[in-house]
Scaffold this active site. Structure first.
Site, PDB file in Angstrom:
ATOM      1  N   ASP A 196      33.842   5.800  80.156  1.00 29.64           N
ATOM      2  CA  ASP A 196      33.813   5.419  78.743  1.00 29.64           C
ATOM      3  C   ASP A 196      35.222   5.004  78.350  1.00 29.64           C
ATOM      4  O   ASP A 196      36.172   5.215  79.099  1.00 29.64           O
ATOM      5  CB  ASP A 196      33.374   6.632  77.894  1.00 29.64           C
ATOM      6  CG  ASP A 196      33.358   6.310  76.404  1.00 29.64           C
ATOM      7  OD1 ASP A 196      32.808   5.257  76.030  1.00 29.64           O
ATOM      8  OD2 ASP A 196      33.920   7.092  75.608  1.00 29.64           O
ATOM      9  N   SER A 197      35.352   4.464  77.153  1.00 27.10           N
ATOM     10  CA  SER A 197      36.677   4.109  76.651  1.00 27.10           C
ATOM     11  C   SER A 197      37.506   5.366  76.359  1.00 27.10           C
ATOM     12  O   SER A 197      38.720   5.282  76.240  1.00 27.10           O
ATOM     13  CB  SER A 197      36.539   3.277  75.375  1.00 27.10           C
ATOM     14  OG  SER A 197      35.749   3.975  74.433  1.00 27.10           O
ATOM     15  N   CYS A 227      29.699   4.011  77.753  1.00 26.02           N
ATOM     16  CA  CYS A 227      30.152   3.300  76.551  1.00 26.02           C
ATOM     17  C   CYS A 227      29.160   2.187  76.194  1.00 26.02           C
ATOM     18  O   CYS A 227      28.829   1.349  77.054  1.00 26.02           O
ATOM     19  CB  CYS A 227      31.523   2.705  76.864  1.00 26.02           C
ATOM     20  SG  CYS A 227      32.211   1.725  75.547  1.00 26.02           S
ATOM     21  N   ASN A 228      28.717   2.167  74.961  1.00 24.71           N
ATOM     22  CA  ASN A 228      27.766   1.118  74.537  1.00 24.71           C
ATOM     23  C   ASN A 228      28.406  -0.265  74.604  1.00 24.71           C
ATOM     24  O   ASN A 228      27.778  -1.226  75.019  1.00 24.71           O
ATOM     25  CB  ASN A 228      27.310   1.368  73.092  1.00 24.71           C
ATOM     26  CG  ASN A 228      26.269   2.461  73.002  1.00 24.71           C
ATOM     27  OD1 ASN A 228      25.078   2.198  72.884  1.00 24.71           O
ATOM     28  ND2 ASN A 228      26.698   3.702  73.066  1.00 24.71           N
ATOM     29  N   THR A 229      29.685  -0.357  74.178  1.00 23.15           N
ATOM     30  CA  THR A 229      30.343  -1.664  74.161  1.00 23.15           C
ATOM     31  C   THR A 229      30.500  -2.194  75.585  1.00 23.15           C
ATOM     32  O   THR A 229      30.229  -3.368  75.852  1.00 23.15           O
ATOM     33  CB  THR A 229      31.727  -1.561  73.469  1.00 23.15           C
ATOM     34  OG1 THR A 229      31.583  -0.814  72.259  1.00 23.15           O
ATOM     35  CG2 THR A 229      32.294  -2.918  73.172  1.00 23.15           C
ATOM     36  N   GLU A 239      36.700  11.346  65.773  1.00 23.06           N
ATOM     37  CA  GLU A 239      37.870  11.784  66.544  1.00 23.06           C
ATOM     38  C   GLU A 239      38.814  12.647  65.705  1.00 23.06           C
ATOM     39  O   GLU A 239      39.551  13.456  66.239  1.00 23.06           O
ATOM     40  CB  GLU A 239      38.576  10.582  67.170  1.00 23.06           C
ATOM     41  CG  GLU A 239      37.619   9.941  68.165  1.00 23.06           C
ATOM     42  CD  GLU A 239      38.268   9.139  69.258  1.00 23.06           C
ATOM     43  OE1 GLU A 239      39.486   8.961  69.244  1.00 23.06           O
ATOM     44  OE2 GLU A 239      37.511   8.677  70.141  1.00 23.06           O
ATOM     45  N   CYS A 252      26.346   4.007  69.749  1.00 21.88           N
ATOM     46  CA  CYS A 252      27.763   4.219  70.056  1.00 21.88           C
ATOM     47  C   CYS A 252      27.908   5.675  70.495  1.00 21.88           C
ATOM     48  O   CYS A 252      27.255   6.563  69.933  1.00 21.88           O
ATOM     49  CB  CYS A 252      28.608   3.940  68.818  1.00 21.88           C
ATOM     50  SG  CYS A 252      30.342   4.394  69.018  1.00 21.88           S
ATOM     51  N   HIS A 298      29.931   7.979  69.987  1.00 26.52           N
ATOM     52  CA  HIS A 298      30.349   9.018  69.040  1.00 26.52           C
ATOM     53  C   HIS A 298      29.268   9.409  68.031  1.00 26.52           C
ATOM     54  O   HIS A 298      29.343  10.453  67.412  1.00 26.52           O
ATOM     55  CB  HIS A 298      31.571   8.552  68.243  1.00 26.52           C
ATOM     56  CG  HIS A 298      32.822   8.406  69.053  1.00 26.52           C
ATOM     57  ND1 HIS A 298      32.902   7.590  70.160  1.00 26.52           N
ATOM     58  CD2 HIS A 298      34.051   8.971  68.903  1.00 26.52           C
ATOM     59  CE1 HIS A 298      34.130   7.645  70.649  1.00 26.52           C
ATOM     60  NE2 HIS A 298      34.851   8.480  69.916  1.00 26.52           N
TER      61      HIS A 298
END
Ligand code: DGL
Length: 274
Positions: free
Chosen positions: A11-12, A74-76, A153, A185, A187
């Protein structure tokens, strides 16, 4: 391929831990190597070319750990890179979007589905494309919610600021009479209770992380790669390994808060060298 080999997840940053958490819950026998690209996040505002380059580097790193399959949490990155990198790979690579879209297509009764995600995920139109392939009659409304990631976050999961921002984002979806909302996403599952309260019980919330763990289990089973036996002598530290490109200590605290087990250490690596 060795069934005992770990699963690579990337993930990012910390968000993909919501996907790792589901995988740990649903297939606790599996070993995991997790990479969070904390030096280069957020991915949600980066170009497709860069996301593909980052994903290739991370996959090269995860291959050094002899992973048997890779999950793009990660979705992106799933939106922009999955198609390209899965074609280049001789081990299975899955993203989070197909599983999330399948669950949403199955859940909707009135055919009106909302999708929330980063700007990148929403602009890519990927959820709309996959949902309409699965069920051509569905109407999909996407809404980018870029402030949700920093709010999560900052730990503002239950806070009036988060409520206010969420109400504004959701007001665009309310007029569309959606009965299903994809939390597109990493999060957003952490904001589930806020979203549930604002949308009411009539809207089904789909968590792609949960659906992805189911898809991964099925895939491993099908390919004869499922690790069925728990190895008693393996420590949690050996079983679940964490790597980041920056801020290892911060990652360790966040991971301990999200995962069922304490995370003792996270290693920092230089991802640009892969
Ligand atoms: N992991 C990203 C996603 O699911 C969100 C955070 C970011 O923008 O990097 O799209």
């Amino acid at each position: 391929m060795d069934k005992k080999a770990p699963i690579g997840i990337f993930d990012s940053g910390v968000g993909g831990l919501t996907v790792a958490r589901e995988i740990i819950r649903q297939i606790p026998e599996e070993r995991i190597v997790y990479f969070g690209d904390t030096a280069r996040l957020p991915y949600g505002s980066k170009s497709k070319d860069n996301i593909i380059r980052y994903s290739r580097q991370i996959i090269r790193f995860l291959r050094t750990k002899d992973v048997k399959a890779i999950v793009i949490a990660c979705n992106t990155a799933s939106a922009y890179a999955l198609e390209t990198v899965s074609k280049e790979s001789d081990i299975p690579i899955i993203g989070v979007i197909n599983a999330g879209a399948r669950a949403a297509a199955a859940a909707t009764r009135n055919g009106k589905i909302g999708v929330i995600g980063t700007r990148g995920t929403i602009q890519s139109g990927i959820y709309t494309k996959v949902l309409q392939e699965l069920k051509p009659s569905v109407q999909v409304t996407g809404k980018a919610c870029p402030l949700f990631v920093p709010l999560v976050e900052e730990g503002l999961l239950h806070d009036s600021v988060t409520d206010e921002i969420a109400s504004r984002y959701l007001s665009d979806l309310k007029g569309k009479y959606i009965d299903t909302l994809v939390l597109g996403c990493t999060h957003y599952p952490l904001l589930r209770s806020t979203l549930r309260r604002l949308l009411g019980e009539s809207v089904t919330l789909v968590n792609p992380a949960y659906e992805t763990a189911i898809e991964l289990r099925e895939l491993l089973l099908e390919q004869g790669l499922l690790h069925e036996k728990r190895s008693e002598d393996e420590s949690q530290e050996d079983k679940y390994q964490f790597f980041v490109s920056d801020l290892a200590e911060q990652f360790t605290s966040f991971a301990t808060a999200i995962l069922p087990n304490e995370v003792k250490k996270t290693k920092q690596i230089d991802i640009e060298t892969y």
